[in-house]
Design an enzyme around this catalytic site. Sequence first.
Site, PDB file in Angstrom:
ATOM      1  N   ARG A 164     -35.994  10.136  41.992  1.00  0.00           N
ATOM      2  CA  ARG A 164     -35.413   9.277  43.012  1.00  0.00           C
ATOM      3  C   ARG A 164     -36.424   8.717  44.012  1.00  0.00           C
ATOM      4  NH1 ARG A 164     -32.933   9.315  39.383  1.00  0.00           N
ATOM      5  NH2 ARG A 164     -30.762   9.901  39.035  1.00  0.00           N
ATOM      6  N   SER A 213     -24.828   8.256  45.656  1.00  0.00           N
ATOM      7  CA  SER A 213     -25.087   9.687  45.817  1.00  0.00           C
ATOM      8  C   SER A 213     -25.765   9.954  47.153  1.00  0.00           C
ATOM      9  CB  SER A 213     -25.966  10.198  44.680  1.00  0.00           C
ATOM     10  OG  SER A 213     -25.297  10.086  43.445  1.00  0.00           O
ATOM     11  N   GLU A 283     -30.563  11.804  49.453  1.00  0.00           N
ATOM     12  CA  GLU A 283     -31.046  10.727  48.586  1.00  0.00           C
ATOM     13  C   GLU A 283     -30.881   9.385  49.288  1.00  0.00           C
ATOM     14  OE1 GLU A 283     -29.663   8.592  44.411  1.00  0.00           O
ATOM     15  OE2 GLU A 283     -29.673  10.793  44.516  1.00  0.00           O
TER      16      GLU A 283
END
Length: 291
Positions: A164, A213, A283
């Site tokens: 990520r 997310s 995130e």
Amino acid sequence: MPGQVSLGESLAGWTSLRVGGPADALVRAESRDDLERVARFCQRHGLPLLVLGGGFNLLVRDGGVRGVVVRLAGLRRVELAGADGVRAEAGASHSQVTRFAADHGRAGLEFAVGIPGTVGGWIAMNAGTRAREMKDVVRSVELFDPAPGRVVTRARAELAFHYRRSELPAGALVLAATFATTADAPERIRERQKQLLAERRATQPVDQPSCGSVFVNPPGDFAGRLLEAAGLKGTRIGGAVISPLHANFIVNAGGARAADVLALIAKARQSVREASGIALQTEVHIVGEDA
């Protein structure tokens, strides 16, 4: 300043979560030249610069963002790149890229049909699913480096991708990316995309405003499982709610403020830490100042 400029405009309308305060200056970039000129202007005047694509994976605090926010209204061109590639500019949306790939019989990007946002965000975040990530399909990335004031192309081997996130040169802006694909029948590609979208709709709150997310998955586990195990599904603060469908999504149920979302993030982290001893990391990219 180059481009169309709006002073003090709220960013809530330009983010997927529909919360956030104003930008000192919001610039609409219709072209690659616009983006490069804004980057040069900000560097010359020492102004902070935030590039805003689709506004996903972004939480803007209620006090807004100081400096310049440039919105990629343009930079949406998608085209074939040789016999086995697809090139897309930074502002191209997920649906635009995956639809183009299917229409032209280019397979390999089906996994991205369920990933909201634009190509620039995909690259910066190394966006992906459990099956694949951008690092698995990207062939090269075109960047504007404001320090020397020029465009550079970096091959996949020259880029460092992590879970990520990706390591790009400091201050560099993604202009476009070329993805490796293979030939397949359009109808087979569309069928795979249809199946993936159905799975996404069944497991994620795609029809409600969210930032995607909220937390990254810790090693060997899933943030959603930990949050659900801590009994957090449906937890609400103000207008922000942890989705009853997927615990790693916070949705704006109506009238939410960034402060509500941030408080819910803090509560979720504390609850998971108390229940499992695991410290979840966000995130979602949090920017701006508190009101």
